[in-house]
Write a protein that holds these residues in place. Structure first.
Motif, PDB file in Angstrom:
ATOM      1  N   GLU A  51      37.695  51.178  29.540  1.00 51.00           N
ATOM      2  CA  GLU A  51      36.911  52.325  29.079  1.00 51.00           C
ATOM      3  C   GLU A  51      35.607  51.868  28.422  1.00 51.00           C
ATOM      4  N   GLU A  52      35.717  50.846  27.605  1.00 45.88           N
ATOM      5  CA  GLU A  52      34.518  50.310  26.952  1.00 45.88           C
ATOM      6  C   GLU A  52      33.548  49.738  27.980  1.00 45.88           C
ATOM      7  N   LYS A  53      34.142  49.074  28.976  1.00 43.74           N
ATOM      8  CA  LYS A  53      33.296  48.507  30.022  1.00 43.74           C
ATOM      9  C   LYS A  53      32.542  49.610  30.749  1.00 43.74           C
ATOM     10  N   ALA A  54      33.244  50.703  31.015  1.00 37.01           N
ATOM     11  CA  ALA A  54      32.620  51.831  31.706  1.00 37.01           C
ATOM     12  C   ALA A  54      31.459  52.377  30.871  1.00 37.01           C
ATOM     13  N   ASP A  55      31.692  52.471  29.571  1.00 38.58           N
ATOM     14  CA  ASP A  55      30.623  52.933  28.678  1.00 38.58           C
ATOM     15  C   ASP A  55      29.411  52.027  28.771  1.00 38.58           C
ATOM     16  N   GLU A  56      29.706  50.762  28.794  1.00 38.23           N
ATOM     17  CA  GLU A  56      28.649  49.756  28.851  1.00 38.23           C
ATOM     18  C   GLU A  56      27.817  49.910  30.128  1.00 38.23           C
ATOM     19  N   VAL A  57      28.539  50.047  31.253  1.00 41.18           N
ATOM     20  CA  VAL A  57      27.861  50.196  32.536  1.00 41.18           C
ATOM     21  C   VAL A  57      27.032  51.475  32.535  1.00 41.18           C
ATOM     22  N   GLU A  58      27.599  52.517  31.982  1.00 36.73           N
ATOM     23  CA  GLU A  58      26.895  53.796  31.922  1.00 36.73           C
ATOM     24  C   GLU A  58      25.611  53.654  31.123  1.00 36.73           C
ATOM     25  N   GLU A  59      25.710  52.946  30.006  1.00 36.81           N
ATOM     26  CA  GLU A  59      24.544  52.752  29.164  1.00 36.81           C
ATOM     27  C   GLU A  59      23.448  52.006  29.932  1.00 36.81           C
TER      28      GLU A  59
END
Ligand SMILES: [Zn+2]
Length: 117
Positions: A51-59
């Motif tokens: 989930e954190e990784k997804a946030d990172e990619v989104e950012e």
């Protein structure tokens, strides 16, 4: 346009160029080819959840349009600097009229005159 004015605009362009490159370097690395192309760097995140990784990619994905806009501006600045070298700087690319100094001093990398915008 007077030589002195072109010199001033050249300084402005060079200043803008280095600050743009600095900004781009914060989230992108320069790609050797094609010239002027920058890739957004996705940082490796260790030990974080999916989930954190997804946030990172989104950012980082949200930075892509920003990167693209900066890249275009940088390219326009480079084009303007090339034109100064060639002695064709300050001419409208569409109608060949001289672009007003007033407009150039606001956006020195501009390529068209007031009428052609
Ligand atoms: Zn024009």
């Amino acid at each position: 346009m007077e030589k002195k004015q072109i010199e001033e605009l050249k300084k402005e362009l060079e200043k803008n160029k280095s600050s743009l490159e600095e900004t781009l370097q914060r989230f992108a690395k320069k790609d050797d080819r094609p010239e002027g192309d920058w890739d957004t760097v996705f940082p490796k995140v260790e030990g974080s959840s999916m989930e954190e990784k997804a946030d990172e990619v989104e950012e980082y994905s949200s930075l892509l349009p920003v990167e693209y806009a900066l890249e275009i501006k940088l390219k326009n600045i480079d084009d303007a600097l090339k034109k100064i070298k060639k002695g064709t700087y300050g001419k409208c690319e569409k109608c060949d009229e001289e672009i007003s100094y007033k407009k150039l001093s606001l956006t020195p990398e501009t390529k068209t005159c007031r009428n052609c915008n």
